[in-house]
Design an enzyme around this catalytic site. Structure first.
Site, PDB file in Angstrom:
ATOM      1  N   ARG A  34       0.686  -1.292   0.138  1.00 30.74           N
ATOM      2  CA  ARG A  34       0.013  -0.125   0.059  1.00 30.74           C
ATOM      3  C   ARG A  34       0.883   1.155  -0.022  1.00 30.74           C
ATOM      4  NH1 ARG A  34      -1.699   2.944   5.044  1.00 30.74           N
ATOM      5  NH2 ARG A  34      -3.290   4.404   4.283  1.00 30.74           N
ATOM      6  N   ARG A  84      -8.634  19.078   7.029  1.00 30.69           N
ATOM      7  CA  ARG A  84      -7.359  19.142   8.137  1.00 30.69           C
ATOM      8  C   ARG A  84      -7.076  20.711   8.515  1.00 30.69           C
ATOM      9  NH1 ARG A  84      -3.617  15.356   8.551  1.00 30.69           N
ATOM     10  NH2 ARG A  84      -4.267  13.183   7.719  1.00 30.69           N
ATOM     11  N   LYS A 131     -13.051   2.947   1.441  1.00 27.37           N
ATOM     12  CA  LYS A 131     -12.813   3.138   2.732  1.00 27.37           C
ATOM     13  C   LYS A 131     -13.719   3.694   3.447  1.00 27.37           C
ATOM     14  CE  LYS A 131      -8.503   4.348   3.891  1.00 27.37           C
ATOM     15  NZ  LYS A 131      -7.272   5.526   3.796  1.00 27.37           N
ATOM     16  N   THR A 168      -6.032  -0.684  10.619  1.00 25.49           N
ATOM     17  CA  THR A 168      -5.828   0.399  11.595  1.00 25.49           C
ATOM     18  C   THR A 168      -5.234   0.007  12.802  1.00 25.49           C
ATOM     19  OG1 THR A 168      -7.338   2.094  10.519  1.00 25.49           O
ATOM     20  CG2 THR A 168      -6.310   2.594  12.458  1.00 25.49           C
TER      21      THR A 168
END
Length: 470
Positions: free
Chosen positions: A34, A71, A217, A275
């Protein structure tokens, strides 16, 4: 080669992507590499791809997009500023300005407009909780809910609030087009909210006639709510528990994980659990008992793949982390508890119902016959995926006529993929496949093998099933 059935994804950074390092990851159980484009340049990502291809053409490559993520803007210095409970911090509308002490800005132009009074704004995966006490035209006045430090560029989450963001950033578009040119295998799109987020990428792939498959995702409430339609527009799903655990109460994550895995299997879609699976091994050579149990539980739930992030991207013990994950997978897959699942599994709406029926019947015969393996010849990999959803006790060898189909199987549980030339006949296919597997020691003379196949010059799907002693 590691004889586990659950696939392992390893995040690889261009900072540590030497051929020798990637080879060690591969030899210890890595199936998919990945690349996180949020922390990569095009040049760095290409270096990773080149080195992966130098190790093996069987390693699939998956890249993450940055996706519709909020962000903080940059802040001078890397230290940030400390906050205490009760402090007031303002978030301003100007998305082009840098953050300063107690004056924050985000990369989203509509953030102040979209966030209501009474919302919780979580900074850096929830490390700092800001409660919106006053909403003005150009700012949100927030009260700090816990002691912490706020730094620039950190993630911003607002649970249960829809932020108006484009599905693809300009950086994402550049990486999608680069991925097509670099011949990668999967694009994992971050923060998928609905089918439209996927369709925007798929349009680019279709225009350029790319074979790349999309992985969704799932990391917010919208993605959970719209999972049904999302599954209709992607190859597979990643349960991204980091951001999902910020957006949704932590106590609900184990239940949601189980539900998402189950729904993916009924739709014949590969599913990845991601995760912090071995987070402690970023710094320590041994995992915690809780981490080992987490991996085992994901496998008991019948996930297709499990993922390492910081453990292999920048951790101190990357190879040990992969080896640990592989050992836990093998031990769990061989346990009696794992073998107890019923074969009465619902597979509705199959695109190729004949292939689905053949897969179901073959797997049901395995406990009654001394079958050592299942061999499938395939253009698309579809029949291999159908077989894998029943989690047979014997390995599935998928003989693929295209290199990218072979790598796509790297996300599918229990499959071991090879690329072969298109045979002249069924007998030729059987001989080629059995010769390869016997040379590798995977089969022996006299073994009973189940074959599922179809025509060799098109993609009509599997049409026959037979058993043969080799």
């Amino acid at each position: 080669m590691i004889q586990k059935k659950t696939k392992i994804i390893c995040t690889v950074s261009d900072i540590n992507c030497e051929v020798s390092f990637i080879r060690k990851l591969f030899e210890n159980g890595m199936n998919v590499a990945r690349i996180n484009t949020a922390h990569a340049t095009l040049e760095g990502a290409q270096r990773v791809v080149d080195n992966i291809r130098a190790v093996s053409d069987k390693i699939a490559i998956l890249i993450d997009t940055k996706g519709p993520e909020v962000r903080l803007t940059p802040m001078e210095g890397s230290v940030g500023f400390p906050v205490k409970i009760g402090d007031e911090v303002s978030i301003y509308r100007d998305h082009t300005a840098n953050c300063t002490n107690k004056c924050l800005h985000t990369n989203c132009a509509s953030f102040v407009k979209d966030v209501p009074e009474g919302a919780h704004v979580l900074i850096d995966d929830g490390a700092v909780d800001l409660f919106v006490v006053v909403k003005e035209e150009d700012r949100l006045l927030c009260r700090v809910q816990n002691d912490g430090v706020i730094k620039g560029r950190k993630s911003v989450n607002v649970p249960n609030v829809h932020i108006n963001l484009p599905a693809l950033t300009e950086k994402d578009k550049k990486f999608v087009n680069w991925a097509i040119d670099a011949n990668v295998d999967f694009i994992a799109h971050s923060f998928v909210r609905n089918k439209e987020d996927l369709m925007e990428i798929q349009t680019i792939l279709d225009e350029r006639k790319s074979h790349i498959k999309l992985v969704s995702k799932i990391e917010n409430q919208q993605g959970v709510d719209n999972l049904e339609e999302i599954l209709d527009h992607c190859y597979g799903v990643m349960v991204a528990r980091g951001d999902l655990g910020v957006e949704i109460p932590a106590e609900r994550i184990p239940i949601l994980q189980h539900e998402i895995v189950h729904k993916c299997r009924t739709h014949r879609k590969p599913v990845i659990i991601a995760t912090q699976m071995l987070h402690s091994m970023i710094e320590n050579p041994r995992p915690t008992r809780a981490e080992v149990t987490d991996i085992a539980n994901a496998i008991f739930q019948r996930t297709d793949a499990i993922m390492l992030s910081g453990e292999t991207a920048f951790g101190k013990y990357p190879v040990e982390a992969v080896a640990t994950m592989a050992k836990v997978a093998i031990e769990t897959e061989h346990s009696s508890l794992f073998q107890q699942e019923s074969l009465e599994y619902v597979m509705t709406g199959a695109q190729k119902p004949i292939a689905a029926a053949l897969a179901s019947n073959l797997v049901k015969d395995i406990p009654r016959l001394p079958i050592k393996a299942v061999i499938v010849d395939t253009w698309s990999g579809r029949t291999g995926r159908y077989l894998a959803e029943f989690r047979p006790s014997v390995p599935i060898y998928t003989m693929c006529y295209r290199d990218f189909t072979m790598r796509e199987m790297a996300l599918v549980y229990g499959t071991f993929a090879y690329q072969i030339d298109v045979p002249n006949s069924k007998e030729d296919m059987v001989n080629v496949c059995t010769r390869i597997l016997m040379e590798e020691g995977r089969l022996q003379k006299g073994d009973l093998v189940g074959f599922i196949g179809g025509s060799f010059d098109d993609e009509l799907g599997a049409s026959y099933l037979e058993f043969k002693y080799i």
